[in-house]
Design an enzyme around this catalytic site. Structure first.
Site, short mmCIF file in Angstrom:
data_model
loop_
_atom_site.label_atom_id
_atom_site.label_comp_id
_atom_site.label_asym_id
_atom_site.label_seq_id
_atom_site.Cartn_x
_atom_site.Cartn_y
_atom_site.Cartn_z
N ASP A 510 0.86 -1.31 0.20
CA ASP A 510 -0.16 -0.04 0.04
C ASP A 510 0.97 1.34 -0.04
O ASP A 510 1.83 1.32 0.72
CB ASP A 510 -0.79 0.36 1.23
CG ASP A 510 -1.72 -1.01 1.27
OD1 ASP A 510 -1.63 -2.05 0.73
OD2 ASP A 510 -2.97 -0.73 1.81
N HIS A 577 -9.11 0.02 -2.36
CA HIS A 577 -9.35 1.52 -2.34
C HIS A 577 -9.61 1.82 -3.80
O HIS A 577 -9.74 2.95 -4.09
CB HIS A 577 -8.26 2.22 -1.63
CG HIS A 577 -8.57 2.35 -0.31
ND1 HIS A 577 -9.14 3.58 0.56
CD2 HIS A 577 -8.38 1.31 0.73
CE1 HIS A 577 -9.31 3.41 1.54
NE2 HIS A 577 -8.72 2.17 2.05
N HIS A 707 -2.36 -4.68 2.11
CA HIS A 707 -3.87 -4.51 2.74
C HIS A 707 -3.72 -4.09 4.01
O HIS A 707 -4.63 -3.45 4.86
CB HIS A 707 -4.59 -5.44 2.62
CG HIS A 707 -6.16 -5.44 2.75
ND1 HIS A 707 -6.71 -4.17 2.50
CD2 HIS A 707 -7.14 -6.28 3.32
CE1 HIS A 707 -8.09 -4.35 2.78
NE2 HIS A 707 -8.12 -5.51 3.52
#
Length: 793
Positions: A510, A577, A707
């Site tokens: 991420d 997202h 994540h």
């Protein structure tokens, strides 16, 4: 003034369709004063009918009957568009009182109901939310001043953000007020004082929102009993401007409906005066919101077509009916015709006839929606469950293909030709950008798309020297963003859902808008250019490129440009997202609007999310290591991942899609099996035993995933068979975690590479220091999921 020329747009042909139901209770029966709302939920397209009256009585002041308040109901019925079957729903929760002449709007998979009138008079002014995913009514309570009880008013969601209410009757008088509630918060009503030529107070008008946010008001009846034929557009921005549509409607009317079919607003039925329904060719009027014209719906007549046309006129004569649309299909239900209370369901497919030759202010002659379905199923929260309205209701837009709201001109552009008549166009080749103060930047689209992506790389790929820009305005125009998205989307569309990749490769977790961290990782461990290491190592990014951080636009535009430059070496898969549902809440939409202007920013956000729907969902390294964003959930198979079709829409697709985007390992190796996950309904965590069984069943050796924030930047699970990697440091400004990437050599050995959070400035204490790289206000309002291994307080 609108252009004088007109063009043929055949009025859609409506027909009554046969419907089915299991019991008499399932069938709504004859109904008037009700609402019909189109929603995509639980993998089906549904029309949700609420309220209204099942009886009508004679009106002593009119030859037309009126709604009987004795027959008012609060029943809910669902019509499945595919099976044509009615089903009575019995939602639990705070059930609203029986009512008719209320207003309804769709927000995600929430159907919002406000106002109306019942046997004892006007209903309360509260908003009731029917959560279609949980079959539950929720009474939405807000502080401060609220719209007064009313009926016969109009309401809709404008720009997928503002719940707008206008006018209506409070039982004593007709109102002329305008209210708006920002669904992003704070959750309070604002009584607006729009500028421009404000419409007069009225009741029984229609109100519908175009996809770019323009709220269209048509017709109604005023306090003196005069039937109105005017049309206004309300543009929701910093000024909230009402703009009248200069073109004259085919007929004044009230107690009608209006729904969009593409960019055309279909105004259906209604009453001309107290003694007469709208009939003849005006019974269905069509406003082309691209040109501001009421279009000619008549075709050359033959004896056969003439008879059919008269049948259509008679079929559509009605008032107090309900209407909704799914893409190119329009639906009309019930209403009153003379002394008959109707129970029919009509459907029509809108014409695909094109508009006339494009005007200078709309050179591409854009159309919106057409066949596409604009439906918003409920999202999963990437954070712990929250009780706020925005967290419960915001949802993923699922459709056959994402419609492009930017294809619509502004309301001024559509309804005025020249500066003399109220519209001053921007300079040729320029577009408004930045804040809403009106900055103008010249669009540089003379260059090719190839030059454009190189421009992005040369501007943004600066591992040693990049610093946050002092001016927050984004350096690309909307049209440049669109061109870049169009080009990279073609590449993603031609890639498989499950990528087959080779080593050596770098794997990134991420990033969440932390462009500074991405540049630090590139600087420390090599960057993707000929001068860097792209000639001998690939790059794989595991998703969650946007949200929470301040520079999501830089990240996603650079990654898209790199994908165009090195399509065989740069690989992107999707995170949770990368969806409208998530990044409209957690910062990306806000960033786009702040940095590109509210209108262009919104359109850029939509376009980027369209690309997200085509991103691959997983990757296999040397057929041995599975890389996903979330996890394996209920132990999916490789074949199940490969078979997911794209464009993919989270939460409306399979459980496999949900699992690979959302699931997590259990807290440690001692927690076995499949357990519930605090992220939200339907999300699971999987134990080390599930990991081992999955690897054995699929002939794999390891899983790499992202994540979850992990303190050391990476973390092993299941005796090292699964590794979580997270690349952004100091997540949301509070976690103090390291960031990491995983470098996998030709020998399949994994080498973690770390960066650490920047220390606070010497002049600031650690307690008082605020990391400005994160959206602090948002992250305080909606705290992130705690770092892995830490519990939320």
């Amino acid at each position: 003034m609108a252009p004088d020329q007109s063009y043929q747009y055949p009025s859609p042909s409506y027909e009554s369709i046969q419907t089915f139901y299991d019991t008499d209770e399932d069938w709504p029966g004859p109904r008037c004063g009700h609402t019909l709302t189109a929603v995509f939920v639980n993998n089906s397209h549904q029309l949700i009918l609420f309220g209204g009256s099942t009886t009508a009585v004679a009106n002593h002041n009119s030859s037309l009957p009126e709604i009987s308040l004795d027959g008012v109901t609060n029943s809910v019925h669902s019509f499945d568009v595919l099976t044509r079957k009615w089903t009575r729903l019995n939602p639990i929760g705070d059930v609203p009182s029986p009512r008719a002449c209320h207003a309804a709007a769709l927000y995600g998979t929430l159907i919002l109901i406000q106002g109306g009138i019942g046997p004892s008079g006007p209903s309360d002014g509260d908003v009731y939310m029917l959560d279609m995913t949980n079959n539950k009514w929720i009474k939405f309570l807000v502080g401060g001043e609220t719209p007064s009880p009313r009926y016969g008013h109009v309401m809709d969601i404008a720009a997928q953000r503002w719940l707008v209410i206008f006018s209506g009757n409070n039982g004593n008088e007709i109102l002329d007020d305008t209210w708006a509630l920002d669904t992003r918060g704070p959750f309070s009503w604002d009584r607006l004082n729009p500028s421009g030529n404000q419409p007069s107070g009225r009741m029984y008008a229609s109100g519908s929102s175009r996809e770019d946010g323009i709220f269209l008001l048509c017709g109604g009846i005023d306090h003196s009993g005069v039937t109105l034929g005017d049309t206004y557009g309300l543009k929701m921005d910093s000024d909230n401007v009402w703009t009248p549509v200069p073109a004259v409607a085919p007929s004044p009317r009230y107690q009608h409906t209006a729904v969009f079919g593409g960019s055309k607003l279909h105004v259906i039925g209604g009453i001309l005066n107290r003694a007469r329904l709208i009939d003849g060719e005006a019974v269905v009027a069509v406003l082309d919101t691209e040109t501001g014209e009421w279009v000619d719906t008549n075709q050359p007549e033959t004896s056969a077509s003439g008879a059919n046309r008269q049948n259509q006129y008679q079929l559509m004569r009605r008032c107090h009916h309900a209407a909704a649309s799914f893409g190119s299909h329009l639906y009309v239900h019930g209403g009153i015709r003379e002394d008959v209370l109707l129970d029919d369901l009509l459907v029509a497919e809108t014409s695909q006839s094109s508009s006339p030759e494009p005007e200078e202010d709309n050179p591409d002659n854009y159309m919106l929606l057409d066949d596409y379905l604009m439906d918003e199923p409920k999202p999963l929260s990437s954070e712990p469950e929250a009780s706020s309205f925005i967290m419960r209701s915001t949802s993923e837009i699922a459709m056959d293909r994402l419609a492009e709201a930017h294809n619509l001109p502004t309301i001024e552009n559509a309804f005025y030709d020249s500066a003399i008549e109220g519209y001053v166009p921007l300079q040729h080749g320029a577009e408004t950008v930045g804040n809403r103060g009106g900055l103008v930047r010249t669009a540089s689209l003379d260059q090719s798309t190839q030059d454009l992506h190189k421009k992005v790389i040369s501007t943004l790929l600066r591992p040693k020297t990049w610093t946050p820009p002092a001016n927050r305005d984004f350096f690309l125009s909307y049209l440049e963003v669109k061109h870049l998205c169009d080009e990279v989307e073609k590449i993603f569309m031609n890639e498989p859902t499950l990528l087959q990749l080779k080593v050596p490769i770098k794997v990134f977790g991420d990033i969440h808008g932390q462009y500074g961290d991405l540049m630090r990782l590139f600087h420390e461990y090599g960057h993707p250019s000929v001068e860097g290491d792209i000639t001998h190592i690939d790059y794989l990014f595991l998703g969650d490129y946007v949200d929470r951080g301040q520079h999501s636009l830089e990240i996603i535009m650079l990654l898209f440009a790199l994908k165009i430059e090195y399509p065989k070496n740069i690989h992107l898969i999707r995170g949770n997202h990368e969806s409208l549902a998530m990044n409209r809440i957690y910062g990306f939409l806000t960033e786009c609007e702040e940095r590109m202007g509210e209108s262009y920013g919104f359109e850029a956000w939509l376009k980027i999310n369209q690309v997200f729907d085509y991103l691959p969902l997983a990757a296999l390294l040397e057929k041995k290591v599975l890389c996903v964003h979330g996890g394996i959930g209920r132990a999916v198979t490789i074949e199940e991942i490969e078979n997911i079709e794209r464009p993919a829409f989270p939460d409306t697709g399979s459980m496999v899609l949900k699992d690979i985007l959302w699931s997590d390992p259990t807290m440690n190796d001692t927690v076995l099996g499949i357990v519930d996950n605090a992220r939200g309904e339907g999300v699971v965590s999987f134990g080390p035993d599930i990991v081992k069984a999955f690897l054995e069943r699929n002939g794999l050796e390891m899983i790499l995933r992202a994540h979850e924030c992990v303190i050391d930047g990476f973390e092993r699970f299941a005796d090292g068979r699964l590794i979580t990697v997270f690349s952004a440091t100091n997540y949301c400004g509070t976690a103090q975690n390291a960031g990491a990437i995983l470098v996998i050599g030709r020998d399949m050995v994994i080498y973690p590479k770390l960066i650490h959070p920047h220390p606070p400035p010497i002049s600031s204490s650690e307690e008082d220091y605020t990391d400005k790289a994160w959206m602090q206000e948002l992250n305080i309002e909606m705290p992130p999921t705690p770092a892995r291994g830490e519990s939320s307080e």
